[in-house]
Enzyme design. Structure first.
Site, mmCIF file in Angstrom:
data_model
loop_
_atom_site.group_PDB
_atom_site.id
_atom_site.type_symbol
_atom_site.label_atom_id
_atom_site.label_comp_id
_atom_site.label_asym_id
_atom_site.label_seq_id
_atom_site.Cartn_x
_atom_site.Cartn_y
_atom_site.Cartn_z
ATOM 1 N N SER A 184 0.851 -1.180 0.000
ATOM 2 C CA SER A 184 0.000 0.000 0.000
ATOM 3 C C SER A 184 0.890 1.233 0.000
ATOM 4 O O SER A 184 1.867 1.299 -0.736
ATOM 5 C CB SER A 184 -0.947 -0.030 1.207
ATOM 6 O OG SER A 184 -1.830 1.069 1.191
ATOM 7 N N TYR A 215 -5.359 7.656 -6.391
ATOM 8 C CA TYR A 215 -4.324 6.752 -5.881
ATOM 9 C C TYR A 215 -4.662 6.291 -4.466
ATOM 10 O O TYR A 215 -4.575 5.092 -4.152
ATOM 11 C CB TYR A 215 -2.973 7.465 -5.908
ATOM 12 C CG TYR A 215 -1.810 6.627 -5.414
ATOM 13 C CD1 TYR A 215 -1.357 5.539 -6.147
ATOM 14 C CD2 TYR A 215 -1.159 6.935 -4.215
ATOM 15 C CE1 TYR A 215 -0.290 4.769 -5.702
ATOM 16 C CE2 TYR A 215 -0.088 6.177 -3.767
ATOM 17 C CZ TYR A 215 0.336 5.101 -4.509
ATOM 18 O OH TYR A 215 1.391 4.338 -4.069
ATOM 19 N N LYS A 228 -5.251 2.465 -2.789
ATOM 20 C CA LYS A 228 -4.425 1.971 -1.692
ATOM 21 C C LYS A 228 -5.253 1.728 -0.424
ATOM 22 O O LYS A 228 -4.954 0.809 0.343
ATOM 23 C CB LYS A 228 -3.278 2.949 -1.420
ATOM 24 C CG LYS A 228 -2.266 3.018 -2.564
ATOM 25 C CD LYS A 228 -1.669 1.654 -2.872
ATOM 26 C CE LYS A 228 -0.597 1.699 -3.935
ATOM 27 N NZ LYS A 228 0.033 0.383 -4.179
#
Length: 320
Positions: free
Chosen positions: A166, A180, A184
């Site tokens: 992550s 993004y 994650k």
């Protein structure tokens, strides 16, 4: 109230120790098969080198066959271990499944691949958003789903690991990281649910939360980073080295840690965001229970500071 709290604290810790009982795990790396996606360069290659230095058999999956060949030669020359390479796009389930079946049963799976683009969502093209979702999230589902049958049926019934790469942007949202961060954060949800599904097979799931890391991808994205993001993150400069991320990652995998943070600030964020995550260390579980409120307060202070930066920057931009 303070006195009551002090009286209840020992009882709470005793309940934690005897009833919750966080159990330590020791996952062996030596003489085991470590399969790493995105393993031809950057963090993935560094993890492969760290695992190889501890005597693991290595398999690498990435898109570029040329980069894979270079990685294979450098690892084999440095550590003398067996290295298998597979060229495939993680978005292609059939190609991933074929590669994993050829590689053989996996003891430690490191889902490391990923792409990112730093830009405000309003300005970011949906093609870039979709690419991040397809690679970072769906690609991880593809890899894990393809690997699970052989991991469950492995002859070596010792503890195994699935580790997902992550980011600190997967612990807290950051300006310019909307898409993004979403991918994650998604990996953490995947990991928490997956852990419940695979625990009976002695498979232990980890989520790795590295900060800015000195890789070619980071250098590229620093050039397009929004100004507010630069202010909040200090320009994204001074990132940790890939080798440091690799060393901490392997240590975390070996101890079966669900959350693998970096540095004092990373650990603080991990405590503040522990939520329903598994915890196998009694010491860390105690810290989370006793000091969780204090770290939450610190997180609110950080949020107040961040919002102040954004508001000030937006006002100054309008005045120009």
């Amino acid at each position: 109230m303070v006195l009551l709290g002090l009286l209840l604290l020992p009882i709470l810790l005793l309940l934690l120790y005897f009833i919750v009982r966080p159990r330590p795990v020791n996952i062996r790396i030596k003489d085991r098969h470590v399969f790493i996606t995105g393993g031809s360069m950057g963090i993935g290659l560094a993890i492969a080198e760290q695992a190889a230095s501890e005597g693991a058999r290595i398999s690498l999956l990435a898109r570029s066959l040329d980069q894979l060949e270079k990685a294979k030669q450098s690892i084999h020359q440095a550590y003398g271990v067996e290295v298998s390479i597979f060229s495939a796009d993680v978005r292609d389930y059939d190609a991933v499944e074929c590669a994993i079946n050829k590689a053989g049963p996996i003891d430690v799976l490191v889902v490391n691949h990923g792409v990112y683009y730093m830009e405000e969502l309003e300005k970011q093209g949906l093609d870039a958003v979709k690419l991040m979702i397809d690679v970072n999230l769906m690609g991880s589902f593809n890899v894990i789903k393809a690997a699970l049958p052989s991991m469950k049926d492995r002859k070596d019934k010792g503890p195994a690991s699935i580790a997902l790469m992550s980011s600190q942007a997967g612990q807290g949202g950051i300006y310019g990281f909307a898409a993004y961060s979403a991918t994650k954060f998604g990996l953490r949800g995947l990991a928490e649910a997956l852990q419940q599904e695979v625990l009976a097979y002695n498979i232990h799931v980890s989520v790795i939360f590295p900060p800015f890391t000195e890789t070619p991808g980071v250098e590229r994205e620093r050039k397009r980073m929004p100004e507010i993001t630069k202010i909040i993150t200090g320009g994204g400069g001074g990132g940790v080295k890939a080798e440091e991320v690799a060393k901490t990652t392997i240590q975390g995998i070996k101890s079966g840690s669900f959350s693998i943070p970096f540095g004092v600030d990373g650990r603080a964020v991990a405590i503040a965001t522990a939520g329903l995550s598994p915890q196998r260390s009694f010491f860390m579980a105690s810290i989370e229970v006793v000091f969780g409120g204090a770290f939450r307060f610190a997180a609110l202070l950080l949020e107040w500071y961040t919002y102040g930066i954004i508001e000030k920057n937006k006002i100054s931009t309008k005045e120009q």
